[in-house]
Design a protein around this motif. Structure first.
Motif, mmCIF file in Angstrom:
data_model
loop_
_atom_site.group_PDB
_atom_site.id
_atom_site.type_symbol
_atom_site.label_atom_id
_atom_site.label_comp_id
_atom_site.label_asym_id
_atom_site.label_seq_id
_atom_site.Cartn_x
_atom_site.Cartn_y
_atom_site.Cartn_z
ATOM 1 N N MET A 235 53.476 58.142 98.433
ATOM 2 C CA MET A 235 54.583 58.151 97.474
ATOM 3 C C MET A 235 55.579 59.262 97.808
ATOM 4 O O MET A 235 56.795 59.060 97.685
ATOM 5 N N THR A 236 55.084 60.411 98.241
ATOM 6 C CA THR A 236 55.983 61.508 98.615
ATOM 7 C C THR A 236 56.908 61.071 99.740
ATOM 8 O O THR A 236 58.126 61.271 99.671
ATOM 9 N N ARG A 237 56.333 60.447 100.782
ATOM 10 C CA ARG A 237 57.160 59.967 101.903
ATOM 11 C C ARG A 237 58.160 58.905 101.435
ATOM 12 O O ARG A 237 59.321 58.903 101.850
ATOM 13 N N THR A 238 57.706 57.995 100.589
ATOM 14 C CA THR A 238 58.586 56.929 100.096
ATOM 15 C C THR A 238 59.753 57.515 99.317
ATOM 16 O O THR A 238 60.918 57.149 99.543
ATOM 17 N N ILE A 239 59.459 58.442 98.414
ATOM 18 C CA ILE A 239 60.516 59.065 97.602
ATOM 19 C C ILE A 239 61.476 59.855 98.489
ATOM 20 O O ILE A 239 62.700 59.798 98.301
ATOM 21 N N GLN A 240 60.944 60.577 99.472
ATOM 22 C CA GLN A 240 61.809 61.336 100.387
ATOM 23 C C GLN A 240 62.762 60.404 101.136
ATOM 24 O O GLN A 240 63.952 60.698 101.262
ATOM 25 N N ARG A 241 62.247 59.275 101.598
ATOM 26 C CA ARG A 241 63.102 58.329 102.335
ATOM 27 C C ARG A 241 64.152 57.702 101.416
ATOM 28 O O ARG A 241 65.300 57.513 101.819
#
Length: 177
Positions: free
Chosen positions: A89-95
């Motif tokens: 989720m962290t990677r998804t939100i960052q992208r």
């Protein structure tokens, strides 16, 4: 969908139809599981093609759908809603943030948390996401009658329910060795 058993090899109309992926003998005890695997792989591939056209990757549109519907959410709540893990989720939100579709702002009620909220740019994207999902649904269900679509949905929901129940049962969730 392609045939699961090579020995069948015939569609109802009598024309030969080969599986897109050969079914290994070791998968013989799980033809439905193998079919689900193949279907999920193809579904994700087509979803990726449709979403790439609008600047998203598979899974990102689901996060956006929740944000559009529910409004700003804590990242931990998105993890729970999506049945995801924190790192993914962290990677998804960052992208999504880098693409300008979400922004983070401090929570007014919890100083330790930040809220993820959709931006105006993402709201303009919503219609395109809805159209992509409609196109994907049309691809998946091409040639099915309304009754067949209903039956397929019911079966998929039942399969999901079986796995959810198995995951909740510690005896079932631990495979025998």
């Amino acid at each position: 969908m392609t045939q699961s058993t090579p020995e069948t090899g015939k569609t109802p109309a009598g024309t030969a139809q080969e599986a897109s992926v050969p079914v290994p003998a070791a998968a013989g005890g799980g033809p439905i599981s193998h079919a689900i695997f193949r279907l999920a792989r193809l579904h994700r591939m087509f979803a990726g093609q449709l979403l790439r056209r609008i600047g998203l990757h598979p899974g990102q549109e689901l996060v956006m759908m929740h944000l559009w519907e529910l409004g700003p959410q804590r990242q931990t709540d998105l993890v729970r809603l999506m049945d995801s893990d924190a790192a993914t989720m962290t990677r998804t939100i960052q992208r999504l943030e880098q693409a300008g579709f979400v922004r983070r702002r401090p929570s007014l009620t919890d100083k330790r948390a930040s809220l993820v909220e959709p931006t105006a740019a993402s709201h303009a994207l919503r219609r395109e996401v809805e159209q992509s999902w409609s196109q994907l649904e049309d691809l998946v269900t091409a040639g099915l009658t309304t009754d067949e679509r209903t039956a397929a949905l019911h079966t998929l929901e039942r399969l999901e329910q079986n796995l959810v129940q198995a995951a909740a049962d510690p005896v079932c969730a631990t495979p025998e060795r």
